[in-house]
Scaffold this active site. Structure first.
Site, PDB file in Angstrom:
ATOM      1  N   ASP A  97       0.888  -1.381   0.137  1.00  0.00           N
ATOM      2  CA  ASP A  97       0.020   0.056  -0.066  1.00  0.00           C
ATOM      3  C   ASP A  97       0.885   1.345   0.062  1.00  0.00           C
ATOM      4  OD1 ASP A  97       0.987   0.226   2.655  1.00  0.00           O
ATOM      5  OD2 ASP A  97      -0.948  -0.300   3.448  1.00  0.00           O
ATOM      6  N   PHE A 101      -2.598   5.499   4.434  1.00  0.00           N
ATOM      7  CA  PHE A 101      -3.827   5.271   5.369  1.00  0.00           C
ATOM      8  C   PHE A 101      -3.131   5.125   6.748  1.00  0.00           C
ATOM      9  CE2 PHE A 101      -6.824   2.170   7.504  1.00  0.00           C
ATOM     10  CZ  PHE A 101      -8.011   3.177   7.212  1.00  0.00           C
ATOM     11  N   ASP A 151      -3.008   8.512  -1.468  1.00  0.00           N
ATOM     12  CA  ASP A 151      -4.396   8.837  -1.709  1.00  0.00           C
ATOM     13  C   ASP A 151      -4.948   9.624  -0.598  1.00  0.00           C
ATOM     14  OD1 ASP A 151      -4.598   6.454  -0.403  1.00  0.00           O
ATOM     15  OD2 ASP A 151      -6.656   6.385  -0.922  1.00  0.00           O
ATOM     16  N   GLN A 192     -11.653   7.304  -4.883  1.00  0.00           N
ATOM     17  CA  GLN A 192     -12.464   7.805  -3.570  1.00  0.00           C
ATOM     18  C   GLN A 192     -13.806   8.168  -4.066  1.00  0.00           C
ATOM     19  OE1 GLN A 192     -11.636   7.089  -0.496  1.00  0.00           O
ATOM     20  NE2 GLN A 192      -9.368   6.677  -0.988  1.00  0.00           N
ATOM     21  N   ASP A 269      -8.131  -7.269  -0.162  1.00  0.00           N
ATOM     22  CA  ASP A 269      -7.414  -7.798   1.105  1.00  0.00           C
ATOM     23  C   ASP A 269      -7.915  -7.465   2.591  1.00  0.00           C
ATOM     24  OD1 ASP A 269      -6.881  -4.678   1.022  1.00  0.00           O
ATOM     25  OD2 ASP A 269      -5.852  -5.109   2.656  1.00  0.00           O
ATOM     26  N   CYS A 307     -13.050 -28.977   5.308  1.00  0.00           N
ATOM     27  CA  CYS A 307     -11.628 -28.225   4.878  1.00  0.00           C
ATOM     28  C   CYS A 307     -10.742 -28.976   4.956  1.00  0.00           C
ATOM     29  CB  CYS A 307     -11.303 -27.131   6.174  1.00  0.00           C
ATOM     30  SG  CYS A 307      -9.943 -26.136   5.904  1.00  0.00           S
ATOM     31  N   CYS A 309      -7.469 -27.701   4.703  1.00  0.00           N
ATOM     32  CA  CYS A 309      -6.190 -27.016   5.275  1.00  0.00           C
ATOM     33  C   CYS A 309      -5.302 -27.910   6.317  1.00  0.00           C
ATOM     34  CB  CYS A 309      -6.592 -25.708   6.070  1.00  0.00           C
ATOM     35  SG  CYS A 309      -6.926 -25.967   7.811  1.00  0.00           S
ATOM     36  N   CYS A 312      -7.088 -28.844   9.582  1.00  0.00           N
ATOM     37  CA  CYS A 312      -7.756 -29.634   9.420  1.00  0.00           C
ATOM     38  C   CYS A 312      -7.730 -30.960   8.954  1.00  0.00           C
ATOM     39  CB  CYS A 312      -9.207 -29.003   8.686  1.00  0.00           C
ATOM     40  SG  CYS A 312      -9.839 -27.586   9.751  1.00  0.00           S
ATOM     41  N   HIS A 339      -6.041 -21.907   9.112  1.00  0.00           N
ATOM     42  CA  HIS A 339      -7.395 -22.521   8.544  1.00  0.00           C
ATOM     43  C   HIS A 339      -8.034 -21.366   8.191  1.00  0.00           C
ATOM     44  CE1 HIS A 339     -11.160 -24.390   8.903  1.00  0.00           C
ATOM     45  NE2 HIS A 339     -11.827 -23.164   9.273  1.00  0.00           N
TER      46      HIS A 339
END
Lengths: 379, 379
Positions: A97, A101, A151, A192, A269, A307, A309, A312, A339
């Site tokens: 980024d 922010f 921004d 924006q 994200d 799942c 993963c 799991c 997970h």
């Protein structure tokens, strides 16, 4: 599907289903299949998870935070170490980024001017200045595949005058970022305009005239009602230049992803999968699960029986993970984060399949309904 | 080397080099090659490390804490979940301590009598009673391969009268543990006697008359000078029954291991590799390294260039790990813990080779000298 090779920073649309899009974005660190979710590696680490296991969840692009890495360990140091990919042992794509922010929300004594942000570091109080040029320089040193423009991101519910000024300055800063950016690095502009569709559409058109490799929707999930965000996305996203990937910044819940993909968003994200994991919240195919709940005390099942993963499929039971979580054992954070990351990766994988088969709306409806029913069953 | 198959709980001596011994102990969860170091999994987790990666360091036996697991999540719960091995996803050997040491050092309002320990849980204040019988019951429910008897462990520097009482009661409790233990579970007796060789030797003989599968040396590393421990070990260990594995509890530094193996100790456990990792202390073939030190800020090398651990072979640099450590990223604790555990596993592996080749003293001398030279080079 066209079979010509993509150039770096090239985006190709493969399929559509309603407004939902299936595409591929090419980076120097591999192809990124969209819609895609980027795990957040704020300080050059997806919190609590070994990068090998992050990749094992299916993630192929993550986002790191320029503000944090600029302050510590420093962009020059990361560049000296071979850039972010080498530094953090992540061979796949990385976005960064702009740092704006965080400079605005985390730093102290912030001054905003046409030139950029002046602020005091939250770490040691050092006075720093983040301009569009500095942000591009830092992101160039970090060596991410995809940079974000600096921004102005107004809070939710900001007045139209504030939104107008933010839009205008963001456009001017986009032009400065284009001038200053490292050759070869993809640059994404940020639309924006709050929840004002007219302003959003006008800004999207303005930015689409610039040579930007992607268009992001900033200023969502900043305090406005969730319904306002989705109403705005529904009328804005389909009109954002279709030739470029569309990125909805900092969003969101699984429900948000399913709805926004339906509007034509390609990239997401959010800290949610990893942050919620550290707070013991687990995403499952039947809805959310709070691992410290006493009903899981003796539960031998994996977090999610459907799942695939690492957590799991390696026999870690809800009872064991609950024990680790309550005993504050660090392993709990890794097992839960893996997970949740896999949940997000699988969700976008399924969305891509649904778009390819042109059944996105049906799939989205059923997926949202499944989570809703899970909630009803348990309450 | 005899090739007959070992029975569960059988110990076979394979080679000697001076007083150092090379052996194999058979458990229902695999053979354990000695000398061996057991990582500590206090609350059914080796802190910060996935069990797969613990095994990848070479560890084949770990020790869990009865006191902690008895209080939380509870021994019945662990038994219901299939025992510790299934619960914590560790397919190799597990030892458990008796709980006595923690009941004495962690709990509140402790009363010691001939019957056992009465105390208030450090978690919720609940009044509990730990007798030899209760300890055996709890360890039986946890399902460890090797149980430790409940014993009395006086602090370093205790008067002879205190030591004598501790020895006598520990022997009586050993007999009660033998009566109460789960059939098939190995039981290890604990030799007390502080740094008084005569008392230690007498206690070792007393316990050797009992049907115990191993003999531990307790009450070391409890505040006494390190040199006193080694002086005592040198005159005691060679005379502890040679047919049974000898376990030095809660010890210690790499130097301690090298010296104690030279006296004939077979088994060790200590929180040092994992606790020091979480404090940023790294063991290397050239001595210790403190990762937050500024000299590692831009150091591209792995923690130890001669190390074959996951962390050192996957390109994680000192600079990156230092950054993670300073930024308090949880990944730092895992990467450092894995490295330190591998250091301990490799150290015992090398010790075993040296004993097999009957060059233990030379190897030990050179190993200690290498660490010492590393210290001198850096200071």
């Amino acid at each position: 599907m066209a079979s010509t090779t993509l150039q770096v920073n090239e985006f190709r649309l493969i399929a559509k289903s309603g407004n939902a899009r299936r595409g591929t974005f090419a980076t120097a660190h591999g192809l990124v299949e969209t819609p895609v979710f980027m795990p957040v590696g704020t300080q050059a680490s997806v919190k609590a998870v070994d990068p090998r296991l992050v990749a094992e969840t299916g993630a192929r692009m993550l986002i790191a935070n320029t503000y944090h890495l600029w302050l510590r360990p420093g962009a020059e140091l990361v560049a000296e170490q071979g850039g972010l990919h080498a530094f953090m042992r992540w061979p796949h794509a990385i976005a960064t980024d702009s740092g704006g922010f965080q400079a605005f929300s985390l730093a102290e004594r912030v001054k905003v001017s046409e030139d950029g942000f002046e602020f005091s570091s939250h770490l040691d109080g050092a006075r720093k200045k983040l301009t569009p040029e500095e942000s591009m320089k830092v992101q160039g040193l970090l060596g991410s595949d995809i940079a974000l423009q600096l921004d102005i991101c107004p809070p939710g519910g900001a007045a139209d005058g504030v939104l107008l000024d933010a839009v205008a300055r963001t456009t001017r800063w986009a032009a400065r970022c284009i001038e200053a950016k490292k050759p070869g690095q993809a640059l994404v502009g940020i639309i924006q305009g709050g929840t004002n569709p007219e302003l959003r559409l006008r800004h999207a058109e303005e930015l689409a005239r610039l040579p930007l490799e992607g268009l992001a929707l900033g200023g969502f999930s900043v305090g406005e009602p969730n319904a306002d965000m989705h109403r705005t996305l529904a009328v804005v996203v389909p009109f954002v230049d279709a030739r470029r990937p569309r990125y909805l910044m900092g969003v969101g819940t699984p429900e948000d992803l399913v709805k926004a993909i339906g509007c034509g968003v390609d990239v997401f994200d959010c800290v949610m999968p990893t942050r919620n994991a550290r707070n013991g919240q687990v995403f499952t195919t039947n809805g959310k699960l709070v691992i410290r709940n006493a009903i899981y005390r003796e539960d031998k099942r994996p977090l999610d029986e459907q799942c695939d993963c690492h957590t799991c499929t390696h026999g870690f039971s809800r009872a064991y993970i609950r024990h680790l979580y309550i005993a504050k054992e660090l392993l709990a954070y890794e097992l839960l984060s893996i997970h949740n990351l896999r949940f997000y990766a699988r969700l976008t994988h399924e969305a891509r399949r649904a778009i390819e088969q042109d059944v996105y709306d049906t799939w989205a409806h059923e997926t949202l309904r499944g989570w809703q029913m899970g909630k009803e069953i348990r309450s």
